[in-house]
Design an enzyme around this catalytic site. Structure first.
Site, PDB file in Angstrom:
ATOM      1  N   ASP A 119      21.352 -45.525  63.077  1.00 38.24           N
ATOM      2  CA  ASP A 119      22.616 -45.503  63.667  1.00 38.24           C
ATOM      3  C   ASP A 119      23.044 -44.081  64.010  1.00 38.24           C
ATOM      4  O   ASP A 119      23.059 -43.623  65.203  1.00 38.24           O
ATOM      5  CB  ASP A 119      23.738 -46.703  62.992  1.00 38.24           C
ATOM      6  CG  ASP A 119      24.931 -46.740  63.721  1.00 38.24           C
ATOM      7  OD1 ASP A 119      25.104 -46.659  65.014  1.00 38.24           O
ATOM      8  OD2 ASP A 119      26.002 -47.352  63.329  1.00 38.24           O
ATOM      9  N   ARG A 181      22.485 -60.781  54.166  1.00 37.84           N
ATOM     10  CA  ARG A 181      21.196 -60.193  53.822  1.00 37.84           C
ATOM     11  C   ARG A 181      20.266 -61.322  53.931  1.00 37.84           C
ATOM     12  O   ARG A 181      19.054 -61.019  54.545  1.00 37.84           O
ATOM     13  CB  ARG A 181      21.213 -59.555  52.821  1.00 37.84           C
ATOM     14  CG  ARG A 181      22.084 -58.190  52.651  1.00 37.84           C
ATOM     15  CD  ARG A 181      21.520 -57.458  51.509  1.00 37.84           C
ATOM     16  NE  ARG A 181      22.784 -56.636  50.919  1.00 37.84           N
ATOM     17  CZ  ARG A 181      23.075 -55.685  51.543  1.00 37.84           C
ATOM     18  NH1 ARG A 181      22.294 -54.874  52.573  1.00 37.84           N
ATOM     19  NH2 ARG A 181      23.892 -54.602  51.088  1.00 37.84           N
TER      20      ARG A 181
HETATM   21  P1  5GP Z   1      23.553 -44.425  60.036  1.00 42.58           P
HETATM   22  O1  5GP Z   1      23.609 -43.304  58.748  1.00 42.58           O
HETATM   23  O2  5GP Z   1      22.129 -43.994  60.568  1.00 42.58           O
HETATM   24  O3  5GP Z   1      24.733 -44.110  60.610  1.00 42.58           O
HETATM   25  O4  5GP Z   1      23.395 -45.750  59.360  1.00 42.58           O
HETATM   26  C1  5GP Z   1      22.517 -46.297  58.754  1.00 42.58           C
HETATM   27  C2  5GP Z   1      23.091 -47.091  57.663  1.00 42.58           C
HETATM   28  O5  5GP Z   1      24.305 -47.822  58.137  1.00 42.58           O
HETATM   29  C3  5GP Z   1      22.111 -48.241  57.899  1.00 42.58           C
HETATM   30  O6  5GP Z   1      21.141 -47.879  56.625  1.00 42.58           O
HETATM   31  C4  5GP Z   1      22.877 -49.422  57.271  1.00 42.58           C
HETATM   32  O7  5GP Z   1      22.891 -49.737  56.002  1.00 42.58           O
HETATM   33  C5  5GP Z   1      24.383 -49.080  57.907  1.00 42.58           C
HETATM   34  N1  5GP Z   1      24.226 -49.921  59.346  1.00 42.58           N
HETATM   35  C6  5GP Z   1      24.380 -49.023  60.482  1.00 42.58           C
HETATM   36  N2  5GP Z   1      24.401 -50.013  61.579  1.00 42.58           N
HETATM   37  C7  5GP Z   1      24.370 -51.255  61.070  1.00 42.58           C
HETATM   38  C8  5GP Z   1      24.532 -52.506  61.714  1.00 42.58           C
HETATM   39  O8  5GP Z   1      24.779 -52.718  62.767  1.00 42.58           O
HETATM   40  N3  5GP Z   1      24.480 -53.297  60.774  1.00 42.58           N
HETATM   41  C9  5GP Z   1      24.710 -53.508  59.364  1.00 42.58           C
HETATM   42  N4  5GP Z   1      24.725 -54.342  58.592  1.00 42.58           N
HETATM   43  N5  5GP Z   1      24.411 -52.171  58.897  1.00 42.58           N
HETATM   44  C10 5GP Z   1      24.332 -51.233  59.862  1.00 42.58           C
END
Ligand code: 5GP
Ligand code: MG
Length: 198
Positions: A119, A181
């Site tokens: 993300d 989950r």
């Molecule tokens: P980042 O650090 O890249 O922003 O996000 C990574 C983490 O955020 C992922 O491992 C996940 O745990 C959580 N995350 C990001 N987007 C989503 C989403 O759309 N749904 C869920 N359930 N978790 C997300």
């Protein structure tokens, strides 16, 4: 059933069958990425990122036909009922050493980081920086999902199973406040379900 969690989805994005087919296809791509010369793959050390990657990792590693030692790393970037990371940068991602069992020394090891979703990229940046300090011989990254937003698309990553719209998704390991989950598919969580938990 009153507590059927499928009722909380706006729509299903990826069915269990679609996911299974893509994971099967992805495994040889991941192996090929480690090849030092055609046909010769070194021993791989998968590092699933807990908790979101546990189901994807369980399915992917069972498609990798080689002897391997698996180590878990526990990282969290946001509180339960947030739907965007609250970490302003990778330094705010918390890696929990007591819930992780990655050796301090990864000398000679070819590490495969397995995460659920890319993300903002903060989680993968923090995890890969942490693992590189352990001196692995190689490090590759693999995610099940990548969101269609600049931060994710610009982030360097070796393998992506699916590109998805920039919406909050749950299922197949991904949670909202710890729930969903165990959904076998991946879906977009409805705003009503998000509001109900807050
Ligand atoms: P980042 O650090 O890249 O922003 O996000 C990574 C983490 O955020 C992922 O491992 C996940 O745990 C959580 N995350 C990001 N987007 C989503 C989403 O759309 N749904 C869920 N359930 N978790 C997300
Ligand atoms: Mg995660």
């Amino acid at each position: 059933m009153a507590n059927d969690h499928n009722q909380d989805l706006d729509r299903v994005l990826l069915t269990a069958d679609q996911i299974a087919a893509r994971v099967k296809q992805l495994a040889p791509e991941v192996l090929a990425g480690f090849e030092e010369e055609p046909g010769s793959t070194p021993e791989i050390t998968p590092v699933p990122i807990m908790t979101g990657a546990f189901i994807f990792a369980a399915d992917l590693i069972r498609q990798l036909p080689q002897k391997m030692q698996i180590h878990l790393m526990h990282a969290s970037s946001y509180a339960g009922t947030a739907t965007r990371t609250t970490a302003a940068d990778p330094s705010q991602v918390k890696i929990d050493a007591t819930l992780s069992n990655v050796p301090d020394d990864l000398t000679g090891r070819h590490v495969l980081v397995i995460d659920d979703i890319l993300d903002s990229g903060h989680t993968l940046a923090a995890v890969t920086a942490n693992l590189k300090q352990r001196n692995p011989a190689g490090l590759k990254t693999c995610v099940l999902l990548r969101k269609q937003r600049d931060a994710a698309l610009d982030f360097p990553i070796d393998h992506v199973a699916f590109d998805i719209p920039d919406e909050f998704v749950v299922g197949y390991g991904l949670d909202y406040d710890g729930y969903y989950r165990n959904l076998p598919h991946i879906g977009v969580l409805s705003q009503a379900a998000i509001d109900a938990h807050r």
